[in-house]
Design a protein around this motif. Structure first.
Motif, mmCIF file in Angstrom:
data_model
loop_
_atom_site.group_PDB
_atom_site.id
_atom_site.type_symbol
_atom_site.label_atom_id
_atom_site.label_comp_id
_atom_site.label_asym_id
_atom_site.label_seq_id
_atom_site.Cartn_x
_atom_site.Cartn_y
_atom_site.Cartn_z
ATOM 1 N N ALA A 1 90.008 3.835 -43.446
ATOM 2 C CA ALA A 1 90.180 4.028 -42.003
ATOM 3 C C ALA A 1 91.345 4.965 -41.705
ATOM 4 O O ALA A 1 91.338 5.680 -40.703
ATOM 5 N N LEU A 2 92.315 4.996 -42.602
ATOM 6 C CA LEU A 2 93.464 5.884 -42.440
ATOM 7 C C LEU A 2 93.153 7.298 -42.917
ATOM 8 O O LEU A 2 93.940 8.216 -42.722
ATOM 9 N N GLY A 3 91.971 7.470 -43.557
ATOM 10 C CA GLY A 3 91.603 8.775 -44.089
ATOM 11 C C GLY A 3 92.181 9.039 -45.460
ATOM 12 O O GLY A 3 92.164 10.182 -45.936
ATOM 13 N N PHE A 4 92.647 7.985 -46.138
ATOM 14 C CA PHE A 4 93.280 8.148 -47.441
ATOM 15 C C PHE A 4 92.227 8.203 -48.549
ATOM 16 O O PHE A 4 91.281 7.411 -48.555
ATOM 17 N N THR A 5 92.380 9.116 -49.478
ATOM 18 C CA THR A 5 91.560 9.180 -50.690
ATOM 19 C C THR A 5 92.454 9.599 -51.855
ATOM 20 O O THR A 5 93.567 10.093 -51.661
ATOM 21 N N MET A 6 91.936 9.414 -53.064
ATOM 22 C CA MET A 6 92.580 9.951 -54.263
ATOM 23 C C MET A 6 91.618 10.894 -54.973
ATOM 24 O O MET A 6 91.560 10.956 -56.195
ATOM 25 N N HIS A 7 90.838 11.651 -54.177
ATOM 26 C CA HIS A 7 89.877 12.585 -54.770
ATOM 27 C C HIS A 7 90.560 13.647 -55.620
ATOM 28 O O HIS A 7 89.891 14.329 -56.392
ATOM 29 N N GLU A 8 91.865 13.790 -55.462
ATOM 30 C CA GLU A 8 92.573 14.746 -56.313
ATOM 31 C C GLU A 8 92.430 14.403 -57.788
ATOM 32 O O GLU A 8 92.522 15.273 -58.662
ATOM 33 N N LEU A 9 92.175 13.120 -58.093
ATOM 34 C CA LEU A 9 92.000 12.707 -59.493
ATOM 35 C C LEU A 9 90.649 13.114 -60.061
ATOM 36 O O LEU A 9 90.422 12.952 -61.260
ATOM 37 N N ARG B 1 112.353 25.728 -73.817
ATOM 38 C CA ARG B 1 112.140 24.328 -73.463
ATOM 39 C C ARG B 1 110.652 24.098 -73.175
ATOM 40 O O ARG B 1 110.017 24.858 -72.446
ATOM 41 N N LEU B 2 110.108 23.023 -73.765
ATOM 42 C CA LEU B 2 108.712 22.686 -73.542
ATOM 43 C C LEU B 2 108.530 22.067 -72.157
ATOM 44 O O LEU B 2 109.260 21.160 -71.766
ATOM 45 N N VAL B 3 107.550 22.575 -71.399
ATOM 46 C CA VAL B 3 107.237 22.076 -70.062
ATOM 47 C C VAL B 3 105.758 21.708 -70.025
ATOM 48 O O VAL B 3 104.904 22.512 -70.413
ATOM 49 N N GLU B 4 105.468 20.483 -69.568
ATOM 50 C CA GLU B 4 104.091 20.032 -69.406
ATOM 51 C C GLU B 4 103.766 19.935 -67.925
ATOM 52 O O GLU B 4 104.564 19.397 -67.140
ATOM 53 N N GLU B 5 102.593 20.424 -67.545
ATOM 54 C CA GLU B 5 102.185 20.444 -66.147
ATOM 55 C C GLU B 5 100.824 19.782 -65.982
ATOM 56 O O GLU B 5 99.919 19.983 -66.800
ATOM 57 N N LEU B 6 100.691 19.013 -64.914
ATOM 58 C CA LEU B 6 99.442 18.329 -64.577
ATOM 59 C C LEU B 6 98.938 18.879 -63.243
ATOM 60 O O LEU B 6 99.579 18.707 -62.199
ATOM 61 N N TYR B 7 97.790 19.543 -63.300
ATOM 62 C CA TYR B 7 97.164 20.074 -62.096
ATOM 63 C C TYR B 7 96.067 19.109 -61.651
ATOM 64 O O TYR B 7 95.151 18.800 -62.409
ATOM 65 N N LEU B 8 96.157 18.652 -60.398
ATOM 66 C CA LEU B 8 95.159 17.778 -59.809
ATOM 67 C C LEU B 8 94.464 18.502 -58.656
ATOM 68 O O LEU B 8 94.972 19.491 -58.128
ATOM 69 N N GLY B 9 93.294 17.985 -58.239
ATOM 70 C CA GLY B 9 92.459 18.650 -57.259
ATOM 71 C C GLY B 9 93.147 18.919 -55.939
ATOM 72 O O GLY B 9 94.047 18.181 -55.514
#
Length: 566
Positions: free
Chosen positions: A253-261, A279-287
């Motif tokens: 009802a609030l319009g919340f989703t986790m579709h980025e996952l 330096r090693l850098v790790e990145e996580l790209y989500l929708g």
């Protein structure tokens, strides 16, 4: 300024052309079980058992396990080494020092490794204040566990510096990686299920704002009644929007989703250090998040948000990282206020890396601003792969812009109007060249044949109909300038509407930003190739990624079904 064209290609026809040209296979074959008439892959011989590489992919039924429980045919693709700087100097030994020039398609950077399948385990955090369409100012802290469970914090704020917390969301659930994305090359599709969503309000004003958003529907009004009145607000109290204690799904009802996952990409890179090893850098790209709030419940991402970084392996310096990493729903991170930089357009600005936008768009951008007469020109280099190594076409556009005024809707932003009056197109592959030659001459560039790699002016034909470019063109823009912790100047340009339309009216002006551009004169990297092997080593256990030939992100997906310049 950059939402000028929309090129649509048939998935079936384009896929057949690419398969015929490259002999590519369906990327889902790498994750599927044995097919009729196929033999199970033979496990490679090994003198000693290797540690297991954590993965959610399962061995096909009836096939023997390999070193790490996956089919041998899939093993070479467990990690795909994508070297953005793999030019002629890559074959030689020693040190390479890059001095980027804005004329280049991309500033040469340290190598980047895309991990396939992606490894999510561990904590991931924002590296600063993020802006979502709306606008919404937030920071994020996500933790993924080996049993596929996750816990996510989203901290929302009232200001663009993320120093005035409004409310925090606690999200718990389960995520399951599925297969390589057929739509977005280099990404992995995933399913998720939410177990709990709770909210903690940090002020009465935030409580009233959220309750007001719930009053637009009957279900929302029912949920609003479950929240306490403002006078009864208790600091630190957690109210369930979804879970065992909630009567209905108030998160929806609030319009919340986790579709980025549902769209995931993990990559590693090396951050050069002045007088030390990289330096090693790790990145996580989500929708990505849809720019229209009403569409977010149904939208499935095709691009990415600003990446999260590993809390254990993030870029330095990062003043916000430690604050976000040790926060929870009751103690949101309070970032130090940032002084607003005046918008002074001038000089050349370039993409620091390959950009992935919604609608399967891979590109790099280069802008030059002339402040004395408020004119601009830009190059948009389009590619068919997520590493920006396979060019498809380039568009040059130019025009003028108005004097900026502070944005009332998006604090910290500046509103401008851009005019596009001239444009040129350069086809960079055979498919685009053939498509332009089959078009009506009067619709794009006038009489004469298009040639691969040859630029043609499209101003006289008022644009290019096959590419969706129309001239003259006006766009209502939102810009912002920042300085990163290293003192590097960043320019943020408004995020394009997710539906592919153009912000050609004041009502459609962006309320969030694309990936930042970097002032060209301030871009300087140095990198030693002797450290490249670190990208293939496991960080949190597991086995090293196998050495593979630099396949063009081999067979992950076919060429995008359609391109759209935003």
């Amino acid at each position: 300024m950059s939402a000028l064209l929309s090129l649509q290609l048939s998935t079936a026809q384009e896929g057949e052309r690419v398969r015929a040209r490259r002999g590519a296979q369906d990327p889902r074959d790498f994750f599927a079980g044995p097919q009729p008439g196929r033999r199970c892959p033979r496990p490679p011989e090994s003198p000693a058992p290797a540690p297991r590489l954590h993965t959610v992919w399962r061995r096909p039924r009836g096939c023997p396990a390999t070193l790490d429980g996956m089919p041998a045919a899939m093993l070479p693709y467990a990690c795909v080494l994508v070297l953005l700087g793999e030019a002629a100097g890559m074959a030689g030994a020693g040190h390479l020092h890059w001095e980027p020039r804005c004329q280049q398609l991309l500033p040469n950077r340290a190598p980047v490794t895309a991990l396939l399948p992606p490894r999510l385990d561990g904590p991931w955090i924002s590296t600063g204040c993020e802006v979502r369409p709306g606008p919404e100012f937030l920071t994020r802290s996500y933790t993924f566990y080996p049993n596929r469970l996750f816990r996510a914090y989203q901290f929302f704020y009232r200001d663009p510096s993320c120093s005035e917390p409004a409310y925090s969301l606690l999200i718990k659930g389960r995520v399951r990686l599925r297969r390589a994305s057929w739509v977005t090359r280099g990404a992995t599709e995933a399913d998720y299920h939410l177990h709990k969503v709770g909210v903690v309000f940090h002020s009465r004003r935030a409580l009233l704002d959220v309750a007001g958003r719930l009053d637009h529907s009957k279900a929302g009004r029912d949920c609003a009644h479950r929240l306490p009145p403002a006078r009864a607000w208790l600091p630190g109290a957690l109210y369930e929007l979804l879970g065992a204690g909630a009567e209905r799904d108030c998160a929806a009802a609030l319009g919340f989703t986790m579709h980025e996952l549902s769209l995931v990409r993990v990559q590693r890179r090396l951050q050069p250090e002045p007088r030390a090893a990289p330096r090693l850098v790790e990145e996580l790209y989500l929708g990505d998040i849809h720019t229209d709030r009403a569409e977010r419940r149904h939208y499935r991402p095709t691009g990415y948000q600003r990446p999260l970084q590993s809390a254990l392996h993030h870029a330095h310096p990062c003043p916000a990282c430690s604050l976000i990493a040790r926060s929870d729903e009751h103690h949101p991170p309070v970032l130090p206020p940032q002084a607003a930089l005046p918008l002074r357009l001038g000089g050349r600005w370039v993409s620091p890396g390959c950009e992935v936008h919604p609608a399967v768009l891979f590109l790099t951008r280069l802008f030059t601003f002339h402040g004395h007469n408020r004119s601009w020109e830009g190059y948009y280099h389009h590619f068919s792969d997520p590493t920006c190594r396979q060019p498809t076409f380039t568009v040059y556009a130019a025009g003028h812009y108005t004097k900026g005024t502070p944005s009332v809707k998006v604090r910290g932003g500046t509103e401008l109007v851009f005019q596009v009056t001239r444009a040129r197109v350069t086809p960079m592959d055979r498919v685009t060249t053939a498509m332009l030659n089959f078009s009506e001459p009067s619709s794009c560039g006038g009489p004469g044949a298009w040639a691969l790699g040859t630029e043609r002016d499209i101003t006289a034909t008022n644009g290019c109909l096959p590419l969706g470019i129309r001239l003259p063109h006006v766009e209502y823009e939102l810009l912002r300038m920042e300085r990163d912790p290293l003192g590097q100047s960043l320019l943020f340009i408004g995020q394009r509407p997710t539906d592919g339309s153009s912000p050609d009216t004041p009502e459609k002006r962006p309320t969030s930003y694309q990936a930042p551009l970097v002032l060209c004169d301030s871009v300087a990297w140095g990198f030693s190739l002797q450290h490249g092997d670190r990208l293939q080593m496991p960080v949190r256990g597991g086995t090293p990624c196998p050495h593979v030939a630099p396949l063009p992100v081999l067979l992950l997906v076919l060429r995008p079904a359609f391109l759209q310049w935003l």
